[in-house]
Enzyme design. Structure first.
Site, short mmCIF file in Angstrom:
data_model
loop_
_atom_site.label_atom_id
_atom_site.label_comp_id
_atom_site.label_asym_id
_atom_site.label_seq_id
_atom_site.Cartn_x
_atom_site.Cartn_y
_atom_site.Cartn_z
N ASN A 171 0.79 -1.24 0.00
CA ASN A 171 0.00 0.00 0.00
C ASN A 171 0.82 1.29 0.00
OD1 ASN A 171 0.78 -0.64 2.62
ND2 ASN A 171 -1.15 -0.06 3.56
N GLU A 226 5.46 -4.15 11.44
CA GLU A 226 4.19 -3.42 11.58
C GLU A 226 3.19 -4.15 10.71
OE1 GLU A 226 1.05 -1.48 10.19
OE2 GLU A 226 2.72 -0.71 9.02
N CYS A 260 -3.04 0.55 6.91
CA CYS A 260 -3.03 -0.12 8.22
C CYS A 260 -3.60 0.79 9.30
CB CYS A 260 -1.61 -0.55 8.58
SG CYS A 260 -0.95 -1.76 7.43
#
Length: 458
Positions: A171, A226, A260
């Site tokens: 992304n 992450e 996210c």
């Protein structure tokens, strides 16, 4: 084709297949095979990249080990100088790189350019920060610990880990690549980049399950990850409702919710829910839906399987009686923005991460109820609170089990030097430029032993 055939990009393509870079040169795989990169908008193959063999991957790792020794002997100021040059090159070629983002991941054109420029700034900041952090060591003297004379001097400094493997997600493939490349290189490491398959041309995973699988295999190798999030937005009765609505739309629907740190569930006090839902719906009606080339607000999600997963969550909510504030609409990978009101905890979308332009609203009767739902999630990346009462904001922030809590703003990663971390299934370790540099080093100590105690008299 944007990157091919001219100038600095002349040697990166072999026929129609982009080469991979290893040990100082662009290479074609001996496998003779390639991987198709599908354009999310057209759903046609846009690019092809090398399908490397296991042997080639092993050779890349071995070459990186050799190169790291020489790189670690490069003076720190020189490493910083080279990173500044790299940042300038990145910005200079922002247009063709951004065009790849538009075609590979359907990122709106203006956002794609912003990502590339931001990434150049991140690399430059990393060079500056690295010179400061890594240029300074620590001296400890032995007589500070009970029972010791001052006869030992301990010099400790930060040294490279060795070879770092970086796996950015689809992304933010430029920004989340350089956020690893920069800190690794300034610290004297070599780096191997495994791009997400969907955006191989620019150099995937975002979910917690993949991270857990990798951590089981990693053994003694240090990890920084992450992963996914189910960022909750808690709205209290005294909140600025126009601010809330603007941040919900920005936080949940920018880049079609494929972030996210997107707002993934709204936990709102019943007394203000109708007003906020109405304001959000009015804003959603104005969003431009279409191809990324047109700078649309909502663009196609990255793959057909992603769109199918999102649709599954929507249908589950429909069967269980959620209120659809808009008609569910999908064409190929393009899903129109959808707000689901009166969502209950028995619906999948109350807990699962859609990674798309669909947002559930759960009505609550107390702040405690909101905190409870937030903390019942297996994710803990970020969250946000909207209230005019700073005391309540701090109390709720402390109670939320997330790596970051934003007060009166939507969750966001950045600015890039801020600490960024997830709790629970949302990750291991902390990012942000300073934290990433520290994570990519280890401490080495040298102890000078004196024949007799020595004290500085001043």
């Amino acid at each position: 084709m944007a990157l091919a055939g001219t100038g600095v990009f002349a040697e990166i393509i072999d026929g129609e297949v982009y080469r991979y870079y290893a040990d100082g040169e662009w290479r074609s795989s001996a496998s003779g095979k390639s991987v198709a990169i599908v354009n999310p908008t057209t759903r046609q193959t846009q690019y092809r990249v090398q399908a490397c063999t296991q042997e080639e991957v092993n050779k890349v790792m071995e070459a990186a080990k050799v190169a790291q020794k020489a790189w670690a002997r490069t003076p720190l100021w020189k490493r910083a100088e080279l990173l500044h040059k790299a940042a300038a090159i990145l910005k200079e070629h922002k247009a063709p790189i951004a065009e790849c983002l538009v075609k590979e991941i359907a990122k709106p054109a203006k956002d794609a350019v912003t990502e590339v420029v931001r990434s150049g700034d991140l690399v430059s900041y990393t060079a500056e920060e690295g010179v400061r952090i890594l240029g300074e060591g620590k001296l400890l003297v032995s007589d500070s610990f009970p029972g010791n004379e001052r006869n030992k001097y301990c010099l400790s400094s930060k040294i490279p880990l060795g070879v770092v493997l970086a796996i950015p997600p689809f992304n933010y493939p430029v920004n989340l690549a350089v956020s690893k490349i920069g800190p690794a290189l300034i610290a004297g490491n070599a780096l191997v980049l495994k791009p997400p398959t969907q955006v191989s041309l620019l150099h995937s995973f975002t979910g917690g399950d993949t991270g857990i699988a990798i951590s089981k295999k990693a053994g003694m190798v240090p990890l920084q990850m992450e992963l996914g999030g189910k960022d909750a937005c808690i709205v209290l009765e005294d909140a600025d409702l126009d601010l809330v609505a603007a941040n919900i739309v920005k936080g949940a629907f920018s880049y079609s919710g494929q972030r996210c740190t997107a707002v993934k569930v709204v936990l709102i006090m019943e007394s203000v829910a109708d007003a906020v839902v109405q304001k959000v719906n009015a804003k959603l009606a104005k969003l431009k839906v279409g191809p990324p080339e047109d700078n649309s607000d909502i663009t196609p999600v990255v793959t057909e399987s992603s769109a199918n997963f999102i649709e599954g969550l929507v249908m589950d909510a429909k069967e269980k009686g959620a209120t659809f504030c808009q008609e569910y609409r999908r064409e190929g990978n393009l899903i129109w923005p959808l707000l689901l009101d009166h969502v209950r905890p028995d619906m999948r979308i109350a807990w699962e991460e859609p990674f798309g332009p669909v947002l559930p609203v759960i009505r609550i009767n107390s702040a405690e109820e909101g905190i409870h739902h937030c903390n019942a999630s297996n994710f803990g990346l970020q969250g946000c609170i909207f209230t005019r009462d700073i005391n309540k904001a701090i109390l709720i922030s402390d109670a939320m089990e997330t790596g970051t809590v934003q007060i009166n703003s939507a969750p966001a990663r950045g600015p890039d030097h801020f600490p960024f971390q997830g709790l629970k299934d949302s990750g291991i370790g902390s990012q942000g430029i300073t934290n990433s540099i520290n994570m990519m080093t280890k401490v080495k100590s040298t102890v000078i032993n004196l024949p007799s105690p020595s004290y500085t008299m001043g």
